[in-house]
Design a protein around this motif. Sequence first.
Motif, PDB file in Angstrom:
ATOM      1  N   CYS A 150       0.839  -1.214   0.000  1.00 28.10           N
ATOM      2  CA  CYS A 150       0.000   0.000   0.000  1.00 28.10           C
ATOM      3  C   CYS A 150       0.867   1.255   0.000  1.00 28.10           C
ATOM      4  O   CYS A 150       0.595   2.214  -0.731  1.00 28.10           O
ATOM      5  N   ALA A 151       1.920   1.260   0.806  1.00 31.48           N
ATOM      6  CA  ALA A 151       2.810   2.424   0.886  1.00 31.48           C
ATOM      7  C   ALA A 151       3.532   2.662  -0.433  1.00 31.48           C
ATOM      8  O   ALA A 151       3.627   3.793  -0.915  1.00 31.48           O
ATOM      9  N   LEU A 152       4.050   1.599  -1.031  1.00 30.74           N
ATOM     10  CA  LEU A 152       4.764   1.727  -2.307  1.00 30.74           C
ATOM     11  C   LEU A 152       3.817   2.160  -3.424  1.00 30.74           C
ATOM     12  O   LEU A 152       4.184   2.967  -4.288  1.00 30.74           O
ATOM     13  N   ALA A 153       2.579   1.641  -3.403  1.00 33.51           N
ATOM     14  CA  ALA A 153       1.590   2.055  -4.402  1.00 33.51           C
ATOM     15  C   ALA A 153       1.271   3.538  -4.253  1.00 33.51           C
ATOM     16  O   ALA A 153       1.113   4.256  -5.249  1.00 33.51           O
ATOM     17  N   GLY A 154       1.196   4.004  -2.997  1.00 32.58           N
ATOM     18  CA  GLY A 154       0.954   5.416  -2.764  1.00 32.58           C
ATOM     19  C   GLY A 154       2.079   6.286  -3.294  1.00 32.58           C
ATOM     20  O   GLY A 154       1.840   7.343  -3.884  1.00 32.58           O
ATOM     21  N   ALA A 155       3.324   5.824  -3.113  1.00 34.90           N
ATOM     22  CA  ALA A 155       4.481   6.572  -3.609  1.00 34.90           C
ATOM     23  C   ALA A 155       4.483   6.645  -5.130  1.00 34.90           C
ATOM     24  O   ALA A 155       4.691   7.708  -5.723  1.00 34.90           O
ATOM     25  N   VAL A 156       4.246   5.506  -5.779  1.00 36.88           N
ATOM     26  CA  VAL A 156       4.232   5.479  -7.247  1.00 36.88           C
ATOM     27  C   VAL A 156       3.107   6.352  -7.787  1.00 36.88           C
ATOM     28  O   VAL A 156       3.282   7.074  -8.776  1.00 36.88           O
ATOM     29  N   SER A 157       1.950   6.333  -7.136  1.00 41.24           N
ATOM     30  CA  SER A 157       0.829   7.176  -7.558  1.00 41.24           C
ATOM     31  C   SER A 157       1.180   8.657  -7.408  1.00 41.24           C
ATOM     32  O   SER A 157       0.778   9.479  -8.239  1.00 41.24           O
ATOM     33  N   ALA A 158       1.929   8.988  -6.354  1.00 39.53           N
ATOM     34  CA  ALA A 158       2.337  10.375  -6.140  1.00 39.53           C
ATOM     35  C   ALA A 158       3.274  10.873  -7.239  1.00 39.53           C
ATOM     36  O   ALA A 158       3.372  12.078  -7.477  1.00 39.53           O
ATOM     37  N   PHE A 159       3.943   9.944  -7.910  1.00 36.51           N
ATOM     38  CA  PHE A 159       4.850  10.304  -9.002  1.00 36.51           C
ATOM     39  C   PHE A 159       4.126  10.348 -10.355  1.00 36.51           C
ATOM     40  O   PHE A 159       4.754  10.219 -11.410  1.00 36.51           O
ATOM     41  N   ASP A 160       2.792  10.504 -10.312  1.00 35.35           N
ATOM     42  CA  ASP A 160       1.960  10.574 -11.522  1.00 35.35           C
ATOM     43  C   ASP A 160       2.035   9.295 -12.356  1.00 35.35           C
ATOM     44  O   ASP A 160       2.051   9.332 -13.588  1.00 35.35           O
ATOM     45  N   LYS A 161       2.066   8.155 -11.673  1.00 37.07           N
ATOM     46  CA  LYS A 161       2.122   6.865 -12.365  1.00 37.07           C
ATOM     47  C   LYS A 161       1.001   5.962 -11.865  1.00 37.07           C
ATOM     48  O   LYS A 161       1.201   4.788 -11.580  1.00 37.07           O
ATOM     49  N   GLU A 162      -0.197   6.546 -11.780  1.00 35.28           N
ATOM     50  CA  GLU A 162      -1.358   5.810 -11.289  1.00 35.28           C
ATOM     51  C   GLU A 162      -1.679   4.598 -12.160  1.00 35.28           C
ATOM     52  O   GLU A 162      -2.029   3.528 -11.653  1.00 35.28           O
ATOM     53  N   LYS A 163      -1.553   4.762 -13.467  1.00 35.93           N
ATOM     54  CA  LYS A 163      -1.860   3.652 -14.380  1.00 35.93           C
ATOM     55  C   LYS A 163      -0.917   2.476 -14.168  1.00 35.93           C
ATOM     56  O   LYS A 163      -1.310   1.315 -14.309  1.00 35.93           O
ATOM     57  N   ILE A 164       0.336   2.783 -13.827  1.00 39.53           N
ATOM     58  CA  ILE A 164       1.310   1.718 -13.565  1.00 39.53           C
ATOM     59  C   ILE A 164       0.890   0.904 -12.345  1.00 39.53           C
ATOM     60  O   ILE A 164       1.033  -0.322 -12.326  1.00 39.53           O
ATOM     61  N   VAL A 165       0.350   1.581 -11.332  1.00 40.14           N
ATOM     62  CA  VAL A 165      -0.137   0.883 -10.136  1.00 40.14           C
ATOM     63  C   VAL A 165      -1.251  -0.090 -10.515  1.00 40.14           C
ATOM     64  O   VAL A 165      -1.264  -1.245 -10.066  1.00 40.14           O
ATOM     65  N   TRP A 166      -2.190   0.359 -11.350  1.00 35.90           N
ATOM     66  CA  TRP A 166      -3.289  -0.523 -11.776  1.00 35.90           C
ATOM     67  C   TRP A 166      -2.765  -1.712 -12.568  1.00 35.90           C
ATOM     68  O   TRP A 166      -3.226  -2.839 -12.377  1.00 35.90           O
ATOM     69  N   VAL A 167      -1.798  -1.453 -13.455  1.00 36.67           N
ATOM     70  CA  VAL A 167      -1.225  -2.545 -14.261  1.00 36.67           C
ATOM     71  C   VAL A 167      -0.536  -3.567 -13.345  1.00 36.67           C
ATOM     72  O   VAL A 167      -0.704  -4.781 -13.514  1.00 36.67           O
ATOM     73  N   ILE A 168       0.227  -3.075 -12.374  1.00 34.68           N
ATOM     74  CA  ILE A 168       0.937  -3.974 -11.457  1.00 34.68           C
ATOM     75  C   ILE A 168      -0.048  -4.777 -10.611  1.00 34.68           C
ATOM     76  O   ILE A 168       0.140  -5.984 -10.393  1.00 34.68           O
ATOM     77  N   GLN A 169      -1.110  -4.127 -10.140  1.00 36.34           N
ATOM     78  CA  GLN A 169      -2.130  -4.858  -9.390  1.00 36.34           C
ATOM     79  C   GLN A 169      -2.803  -5.913 -10.260  1.00 36.34           C
ATOM     80  O   GLN A 169      -3.125  -7.009  -9.791  1.00 36.34           O
TER      81      GLN A 169
END
Length: 282
Positions: A150-169
């Motif tokens: 959850c913490a790492l996903a929050g960090a990646v989302s903060a870097f404007d990479k929300e789509k990457i989080v969805w792909v990884i999930q």
Amino acid sequence: RSVAGGFITVNLRIMMNRIVTVLSLAVCILAYLKSVIKTDLPVDSAYTNVGVLFVRILLPVLLVMILFGEYISKEKHRLHIDFRKDEIKTMIVRTQYMIKNTFFMLIPPTMILVFLAQPIAKVLFKGQSVLAASYLKSGGALLLVAGLACALAGAVSAFDKEKIVWVIQGIAFVAQVIFLLAGFSKNAGDSMQILYSFYLYFGVQICLLFVFVYGTARVDFLDILLKLGKYGVAGIIMMVLFMMLERFVTMNLLVLFLSVFLGYLLYYLTLIALHGISKKDE
């Protein structure tokens, strides 16, 4: 309108991140019940296993993660501001803080679930204590693993990479489904396969997300490891206390609460003695 639109967008993104996890819970239930058909396990026993594992253990863990996610959301907002301002040094420090604070906050409840599994099961799961204790011991560490993801996903989302989080999930979800299909084909009706699949689900996310976190914010591994070493020592002392209490003290609800209180107190005192809690970190 712009404020309302931004609020709706942010909440939809948060919901999307949680929907994948909820979907994986639903798929696990269906896969398990389907595998039970191939065994001699009574249907009532199968539903009992589902009730103990999902309703009483995994769903409460999910609720804790939702509350923890609120903290991550606040840190994510601050990290996003640092990212937009291109304040690299502040961004790195805040990212390290999120990772370290995840361990700081979630090591104690993890120790409680794993090393007080028997007393918790006897006090809270009367009639199903043996089953519940085995689930807690095997799945207690999921709280820490899920929190780090959850913490790492929050960090990646903060870097404007929300789509990457969805792909990884999505990748993690596919890996989990494949693992379940393979596991239930060999051990049909084995509910422990569900817990193991969640370790895989969150483990895949941690590995892939950390690559993107490190690619954007070159975090200091030594600083993180030094702090985690202190948290680990405090966690081990907490573990020893719980093992002694479980062995020598007869547990009831009051004693269980006192044990948890003493565990947290010892955890914080150990960190204070090791200078594991400092104003610089906070």
